[in-house]
Design an enzyme around this catalytic site. Structure first.
Site, PDB file in Angstrom:
ATOM      1  N   CYS A 225       0.803  -1.222   0.000  1.00  0.00           N
ATOM      2  CA  CYS A 225       0.000   0.000   0.000  1.00  0.00           C
ATOM      3  C   CYS A 225       0.838   1.276   0.000  1.00  0.00           C
ATOM      4  CB  CYS A 225      -0.937   0.008   1.210  1.00  0.00           C
ATOM      5  SG  CYS A 225      -2.139  -1.335   1.195  1.00  0.00           S
ATOM      6  N   SER A 226       2.121   1.175   0.296  1.00  0.00           N
ATOM      7  CA  SER A 226       2.985   2.356   0.315  1.00  0.00           C
ATOM      8  C   SER A 226       3.843   2.475  -0.937  1.00  0.00           C
ATOM      9  CB  SER A 226       3.874   2.330   1.561  1.00  0.00           C
ATOM     10  OG  SER A 226       3.111   2.490   2.731  1.00  0.00           O
TER      11      SER A 226
END
Length: 375
Positions: free
Chosen positions: A158-159
């Site tokens: 997600c990053s």
């Protein structure tokens, strides 16, 4: 353009962003109808097993804040007999679907910056799930756009996008590139277990692009990157065990852990304080007052998480203007979520306004990009 004659500054900025949104969308009501039809079939076929529970619109919206999500393959996902995307395999001489949507987002970013593909030095494909191992998706996107230089894939779940922005910014700081595209095609519907009541509503599909450049060649209106910070802490609370070694243990191929799985309550409890403290600490290092940030473009995974993080950073409950939400219509789009929020909710800020792009998720991983509007 004459960028080669300009003295570079080594100061990275965000020149523009791009967004591709799939035309099809699934509402919670549609999703619940499909899921509950599957539950009825499963329970009828397994009368001696513990019955599966129904999902509901109320449950989904209370748990996540999500009301709809865009997808690349709506009909197959909603079919109780299939309940996953159906995307025809393409020949090797055709552009792959992941590269295709990434190119659309990238072209929009280039157009908004007044930039040509030949002005770009590198492409980073930063996403949570790659369509294949090699050749890299980034190189395929680079080829489709007509960009010389280099490209590579990177995955920090997600990053990925914020990690990609720092990587691009570091190339600019070091003088190794003038202009870098960070492209995040997220076809997250492919790794979601649409038959799992606890997660079947979470993800959606999208593609974003961020053009990171040296300030000397940026368009008049751009975002100065004040500072970036990355953090990882190992956790099994969000996991996906799909990979090429699955074939070495065929007995477990197709089991639930080969798709997205998480311990949602543990993630909430552990990630919120970690990210909030990271933001506050990094703001202090940069000499910024967290309460003075004009806008927070946070990772779009859970409305409750964003509410608590924003409150800890700003010192009060954030308004929609201070911490905009795209989660309700896009769902969780993994690394692209905070970029969508920035893309759609940044034009109205005034010169001098400072804000934060922030991601967090599997790994655990977290990334902050503090920016200030210029012109």
């Amino acid at each position: 353009m004459q960028e080669t004659q300009v003295a570079l500054t080594g100061r990275p900025v965000i020149s523009a962003t791009g967004l591709f949104t799939p035309p099809e969308s699934i509402t919670n009501a549609e999703l619940v109808a499909s899921f509950n039809a599957y539950v009825d079939r499963h329970n009828a076929a397994h009368p001696d097993a513990e019955p599966l529970a129904y999902s509901s619109v109320e449950f989904i919206e209370k748990a996540s804040g999500i009301k709809a999500r865009h997808v690349m393959s709506k009909a197959a996902i909603l079919d109780p007999d299939i309940m996953c995307p159906r995307l025809p395999e393409r020949a090797n001489d055709e552009i792959s679907v992941m590269a295709e949507i990434g190119v659309i987002a990238a072209r929009q970013a280039l157009e908004r910056a007044g930039r040509r593909p030949e002005d770009v030095d590198a492409v980073l494909c930063a996403a949570s799930n790659m369509q294949r191992a090699y050749p890299a998706m980034a190189i395929e996107i680079q080829e489709a756009l007509g960009i010389e230089g280099f490209g590579f894939d990177m995955n920090v779940a997600c990053s990925s996008a914020t990690f990609g922005i720092q990587t691009a910014a570091d190339y600019v700081r070091a003088g190794n590139a003038r202009s870098v595209l960070v492209v995040s095609p997220e076809i997250t519907s492919g790794h979601l277990n649409w038959r799992d009541r606890d997660s079947h509503f979470i993800f959606g599909d999208v593609a974003t692009a961020v053009l990171v450049e040296d300030a000397a060649i940026a368009p008049a209106q751009h975002w100065e990157i004040l500072g970036t910070k990355l953090k990882t802490v190992f956790s099994n609370n969000i996991r996906n065990n799909f990979g090429f070694l699955n074939r070495a243990h065929p007995e477990s191929t197709g089991s639930a852990d080969k798709l997205f799985v998480q311990e949602g309550r543990k993630v909430f409890k552990e990630v919120v304080p970690m990210v909030a403290q990271m933001i506050v600490d990094e703001a202090a290092r940069l000499g910024l007052d967290p309460a003075g940030l004009r806008r927070l473009w946070l990772h779009q995974a859970n409305a409750g998480m964003n509410r608590l993080i924003a409150q800890k950073v700003l010192g009060h409950e954030a308004s929609e203007d201070e911490s905009p939400t795209v989660l309700d219509t896009y769902g969780n789009t993994s690394s692209a979520g905070s970029i969508i929020a920035f893309h759609q909710h940044s034009d109205d800020l005034a010169a001098g306004d400072a804000g934060l792009i922030c991601s967090f998720g599997a790994g655990y991983s977290a990334g902050t990009v503090f920016v200030r509007k210029v012109a």
